[in-house]
Motif scaffolding. Sequence first.
Motif, short mmCIF file in Angstrom:
data_model
loop_
_atom_site.label_atom_id
_atom_site.label_comp_id
_atom_site.label_asym_id
_atom_site.label_seq_id
_atom_site.Cartn_x
_atom_site.Cartn_y
_atom_site.Cartn_z
N GLY A 80 0.79 -1.23 0.00
CA GLY A 80 0.00 0.00 0.00
C GLY A 80 0.82 1.27 0.00
O GLY A 80 1.53 1.57 -0.95
N ASP A 81 0.72 2.07 1.07
CA ASP A 81 1.36 3.38 1.15
C ASP A 81 2.88 3.31 1.19
O ASP A 81 3.55 4.33 1.03
CB ASP A 81 0.87 4.15 2.37
N LYS A 82 3.43 2.15 1.45
CA LYS A 82 4.89 2.03 1.53
C LYS A 82 5.53 1.97 0.14
O LYS A 82 6.74 2.04 0.03
CB LYS A 82 5.27 0.78 2.32
N LEU A 83 4.71 1.83 -0.90
CA LEU A 83 5.24 1.77 -2.26
C LEU A 83 5.79 3.12 -2.70
O LEU A 83 5.27 4.15 -2.28
CB LEU A 83 4.12 1.40 -3.24
N GLU A 85 6.03 6.32 -4.91
CA GLU A 85 4.89 7.03 -5.52
C GLU A 85 4.71 6.67 -6.98
O GLU A 85 3.60 6.49 -7.44
CB GLU A 85 5.10 8.54 -5.38
N ARG A 86 5.80 6.54 -7.74
CA ARG A 86 5.65 6.26 -9.17
C ARG A 86 5.02 4.89 -9.41
O ARG A 86 4.34 4.68 -10.39
CB ARG A 86 6.97 6.41 -9.89
N TRP A 87 5.24 3.93 -8.49
CA TRP A 87 4.62 2.62 -8.63
C TRP A 87 3.13 2.73 -8.37
O TRP A 87 2.33 2.11 -9.05
CB TRP A 87 5.22 1.63 -7.66
N MET A 88 2.77 3.52 -7.34
CA MET A 88 1.35 3.66 -7.01
C MET A 88 0.62 4.32 -8.16
O MET A 88 -0.49 3.91 -8.50
CB MET A 88 1.18 4.48 -5.73
N MET A 89 1.23 5.33 -8.78
CA MET A 89 0.56 6.02 -9.89
C MET A 89 0.35 5.05 -11.04
O MET A 89 -0.70 5.04 -11.66
CB MET A 89 1.39 7.21 -10.35
N ARG A 90 1.33 4.22 -11.33
CA ARG A 90 1.22 3.25 -12.42
C ARG A 90 0.13 2.24 -12.11
O ARG A 90 -0.68 1.91 -12.96
CB ARG A 90 2.55 2.54 -12.63
N GLN A 91 0.07 1.77 -10.86
CA GLN A 91 -0.92 0.79 -10.46
C GLN A 91 -2.33 1.38 -10.55
O GLN A 91 -3.25 0.73 -11.03
CB GLN A 91 -0.63 0.32 -9.03
N VAL A 92 -2.50 2.61 -10.12
CA VAL A 92 -3.80 3.26 -10.19
C VAL A 92 -4.22 3.44 -11.64
O VAL A 92 -5.36 3.20 -12.01
CB VAL A 92 -3.77 4.63 -9.46
N ALA A 93 -3.28 3.83 -12.50
CA ALA A 93 -3.58 4.04 -13.91
C ALA A 93 -4.02 2.75 -14.57
O ALA A 93 -4.89 2.75 -15.45
CB ALA A 93 -2.38 4.62 -14.63
N GLU A 94 -3.46 1.62 -14.16
CA GLU A 94 -3.81 0.34 -14.77
C GLU A 94 -5.15 -0.18 -14.29
O GLU A 94 -5.86 -0.83 -15.01
CB GLU A 94 -2.72 -0.69 -14.48
N THR A 95 -5.51 0.09 -13.04
CA THR A 95 -6.73 -0.47 -12.48
C THR A 95 -7.93 0.46 -12.59
O THR A 95 -9.05 0.01 -12.52
CB THR A 95 -6.54 -0.82 -10.99
N LYS A 96 -7.68 1.74 -12.76
CA LYS A 96 -8.76 2.72 -12.76
C LYS A 96 -9.20 3.02 -14.19
O LYS A 96 -8.38 3.23 -15.05
CB LYS A 96 -8.23 4.00 -12.11
N PRO A 97 -10.50 3.05 -14.45
CA PRO A 97 -10.93 3.45 -15.79
C PRO A 97 -10.60 4.92 -16.01
O PRO A 97 -10.57 5.70 -15.06
CB PRO A 97 -12.45 3.21 -15.78
N SER A 98 -10.36 5.27 -17.25
CA SER A 98 -9.97 6.65 -17.51
C SER A 98 -11.12 7.58 -17.16
O SER A 98 -12.26 7.35 -17.54
CB SER A 98 -9.55 6.84 -18.96
#
Length: 185
Positions: A80-83, A85-98
């Motif tokens: 979670g928050d320990k990742l 930031e650039r990994w979290m952004m990539r993960q959100v972009a992949e899982t979240k619809p545009s």
Amino acid sequence: MAKKGTARAARTQLADVPQQLAALASMSVPDLAEKYQELYGEPTRSRNRDYLKKRLAFRIQELAEGGLSTRAVARISELGDKLPERWMMRQVAETKPSAPPPPAAADARAPAADGRDARLPPPGTVLTRVFKGTQHRVTVREDGIEYEGQLHRSLSSVAKLITGTAWNGFTFFNLKDGSSKAVPR
């Protein structure tokens, strides 16, 4: 019988991976950009040859051998928050619809309704900064920044006048982290 054909195709694709990786070394930057478009389905903004080769090598191997295991993806989610930031952004972009972009008014750099930079403190605020032993005071006005009785267009132009070199005015007057010595009038 279909299973045998699929396994054979997978082995052929895996055997082809070293050849594809070796071919990257002799490709020009435009060729690498074209290959990137082909493999990722979107154009690259980078024109850095080494970066493109690394990204393409990773993608070729990922397509041939598979991506992250479900266990690795689960562990990443666990962190979670320990990742970084650039990994979290990539993960959100992949899982979240545009989604549509946020309104321009929410952007801190967007001009306010009156045309002023929204990052500036309210008009009448006095900003102070000690530079080389001298205290410098500027006053934020509706139509610009006042320094030594003269009106300037930006904090950066005042910072350059004070230091003799180009500065980001918000950084120079410590407005980036909210710790400026601002005195409202």
